[in-house]
Design an enzyme around this catalytic site. Structure first.
Site, PDB file in Angstrom:
ATOM      1  N   HIS A   7       0.864  -1.192   0.000  1.00  0.00           N
ATOM      2  CA  HIS A   7       0.000   0.000   0.000  1.00  0.00           C
ATOM      3  C   HIS A   7       0.899   1.239   0.000  1.00  0.00           C
ATOM      4  CE1 HIS A   7      -3.853   2.027   1.811  1.00  0.00           C
ATOM      5  NE2 HIS A   7      -3.141   2.894   1.098  1.00  0.00           N
ATOM      6  N   HIS A  67       1.263   4.835  -2.405  1.00  0.00           N
ATOM      7  CA  HIS A  67       0.893   5.701  -3.537  1.00  0.00           C
ATOM      8  C   HIS A  67       2.173   6.377  -4.007  1.00  0.00           C
ATOM      9  CE1 HIS A  67      -3.455   5.426  -2.497  1.00  0.00           C
ATOM     10  NE2 HIS A  67      -2.966   5.265  -1.276  1.00  0.00           N
ATOM     11  N   HIS A 118      -9.595   0.947  -1.329  1.00  0.00           N
ATOM     12  CA  HIS A 118      -9.547   1.575  -0.009  1.00  0.00           C
ATOM     13  C   HIS A 118     -10.963   1.498   0.574  1.00  0.00           C
ATOM     14  CE1 HIS A 118      -5.741   3.175  -1.343  1.00  0.00           C
ATOM     15  NE2 HIS A 118      -5.599   4.001  -0.319  1.00  0.00           N
ATOM     16  N   GLU A 157     -11.275   3.312   6.005  1.00  0.00           N
ATOM     17  CA  GLU A 157     -10.220   4.205   6.517  1.00  0.00           C
ATOM     18  C   GLU A 157     -10.924   5.271   7.353  1.00  0.00           C
ATOM     19  OE1 GLU A 157      -8.215   6.483   3.449  1.00  0.00           O
ATOM     20  OE2 GLU A 157      -6.574   7.078   4.789  1.00  0.00           O
ATOM     21  N   ASP A 185       1.725   3.973   2.864  1.00  0.00           N
ATOM     22  CA  ASP A 185       0.698   4.829   2.252  1.00  0.00           C
ATOM     23  C   ASP A 185       1.318   5.984   1.452  1.00  0.00           C
ATOM     24  OD1 ASP A 185      -1.919   5.376   1.597  1.00  0.00           O
ATOM     25  OD2 ASP A 185      -2.502   6.180   3.552  1.00  0.00           O
ATOM     26  N   ASP A 186       1.615   7.086   2.144  1.00  0.00           N
ATOM     27  CA  ASP A 186       2.194   8.273   1.496  1.00  0.00           C
ATOM     28  C   ASP A 186       3.378   8.743   2.336  1.00  0.00           C
ATOM     29  OD1 ASP A 186      -0.013   8.837  -0.612  1.00  0.00           O
ATOM     30  OD2 ASP A 186      -1.107   8.593   1.265  1.00  0.00           O
TER      31      ASP A 186
HETATM   32  N1  ADE Z   1      -4.645   8.694  -1.822  1.00  0.00           N
HETATM   33  C1  ADE Z   1      -3.415   8.753  -1.305  1.00  0.00           C
HETATM   34  N2  ADE Z   1      -3.427   8.352  -0.040  1.00  0.00           N
HETATM   35  C2  ADE Z   1      -4.703   8.027   0.270  1.00  0.00           C
HETATM   36  C3  ADE Z   1      -5.363   7.546   1.419  1.00  0.00           C
HETATM   37  N3  ADE Z   1      -4.718   7.307   2.553  1.00  0.00           N
HETATM   38  N4  ADE Z   1      -6.694   7.348   1.349  1.00  0.00           N
HETATM   39  C4  ADE Z   1      -7.360   7.593   0.226  1.00  0.00           C
HETATM   40  N5  ADE Z   1      -6.793   8.050  -0.876  1.00  0.00           N
HETATM   41  C5  ADE Z   1      -5.475   8.272  -0.870  1.00  0.00           C
HETATM   42 ZN    ZN Z   2      -3.782   4.718   0.526  1.00  0.00          ZN
END
Ligand code: ADE
Ligand code: ZN
Length: 330
Positions: free
Chosen positions: A14, A16, A194, A197, A275-276
């Site tokens: 996971h 991005h 997703h 969350e 994630d990011d």
């Molecule tokens: N795009 C990038 N990170 C995300 C996240 N945590 N939830 C939904 N969309 C995303």
């Molecule tokens: Zn994500």
């Protein structure tokens, strides 16, 4: 423990790629491409990364992606992430990208996919890192736009393994995309989404029952529904959990209240992911370390989490077994 976290072979499921854009590279690309960004320094960028919700992050994340213009920009972005994978002993990664974030700014689908793919191929050869690419539909956009993006992906089908669903969750349930995911499945794409969350457990049910996902991204709200939790355990539907992200975006109040180990002990196939990472303060090892510092994860739990990352991957059964046996030796 830090040493074990570093040494264990890990898969990331996971991530991005646009969320791995570090402020330094953002500045370099902004300058090169003459794109104005609303920050004067790297420090000012970091100070802006103070999020209160998923949406407050997404607004800044989409603005950051504006600096990505050429194929070499997508290559450089991806290569930088892969070097960090190498440094952190991530041996396999399944990367998300958001084509609509770029095509809606006039960047060709081909530019994005070719740039990312060239870096992935170089990493396989030179760093020994295997990878798959998963393209996500932006759920705040329409079903018609998702269908158009699916169509644009077809010439690159050999480079894309699966389809995901991301962006603003609440108010944009999986049911809105049932038909386009049905089409994607017919084409032969793997399906993830997703769900759970910020959205409640009904989003996870819809992802399972209507989109027929093979994995849930996040999914941490599954414990609000006993029947759902039992189902996820019985079917061993993996969750790609992102601890630092969840705390940064306030989906969870604090790391010591994160439910990832509770879910693990109940028998859920949970994995650890970043994630990011450029926005949330850490790559995969920092996510594992946060579990050690705040939830006191022990050695066996760490090994199980690392094994789960391969079990939940789209690797062949043989490759999964190889890495799981390797982890068992630690
Ligand atoms: N795009 C990038 N990170 C995300 C996240 N945590 N939830 C939904 N969309 C995303
Ligand atoms: Zn994500």
């Amino acid at each position: 423990m830090k040493d074990l976290i570093q040494k264990l072979p890990k898969a990331e499921l996971h991530l991005h790629i646009e969320g791995s854009l570090e402020p330094g590279l953002m500045f370099d690309l902004a300058l090169k491409n003459s794109i104005s960004i609303p920050y004067k320094s790297v420090e000012e960028v970091r100070n802006a990364y103070n999020f209160t919700s998923l949406q407050s992050f997404l607004d800044i994340y989409y603005a950051g992606a504006n600096v990505l213009i050429t194929e070499s920009d997508f290559f450089d972005l991806t290569w930088a992430y892969l070097l960090t994978c190498k440094a952190q002993n991530v041996v396999h990664t399944e990367i998300f990208f958001d084509p609509q974030t770029h095509t809606n700014r006039g960047i060709a689908f081909k530019t994005v996919v070719e740039g990312i793919t060239k870096a992935l191929q170089k990493a396989e050869k030179e760093l020994g890192i295997s990878s798959f690419l998963i393209m996500c539909f932006l759920r705040h956009l329409s079903e018609a736009e998702a269908f158009e993006t699916l169509k644009q992906s077809l010439p690159f089908k050999d480079k894309i393994l699966g389809i995901g669903l991301d962006s603003s969750e609440v108010g944009h349930p999986p049911s809105q995309f049932e038909r386009v995911f049905e089409e994607a499945r017919k084409i032969g794409y793997k399906i993830v989404a997703h769900a759970g969350e910020e959205g409640d457990s009904s989003y996870i049910w819809e992802a399972i029952n209507l989109l027929h996902v093979e994995r849930i991204d996040h999914g941490i709200r599954c414990d609000e529904d006993e029947k759902l939790l039992d189902f996820i355990i019985k079917k061993q539907i993996p969750l790609t959990v992102c601890p630092l992200s969840n705390v940064k975006l306030r989906a969870v109040k604090s790391m010591d209240q994160h439910n990832i180990l509770k879910l693990l002990h109940k028998g859920v196939l949970v994995t650890v992911n970043s994630d990011d990472p450029a926005y949330f303060g850490g790559y995969i090892n920092e996510n594992y370390e946060a579990l050690e510092e705040n939830l006191h994860v022990n050695k066996e739990e760490l090994k199980t989490l690392a094994k789960n990352s391969f079990k939940a991957s789209f690797l062949s059964e043989e490759r999964k077994r190889h890495f799981i046996e390797l982890i068992a030796q630690y």
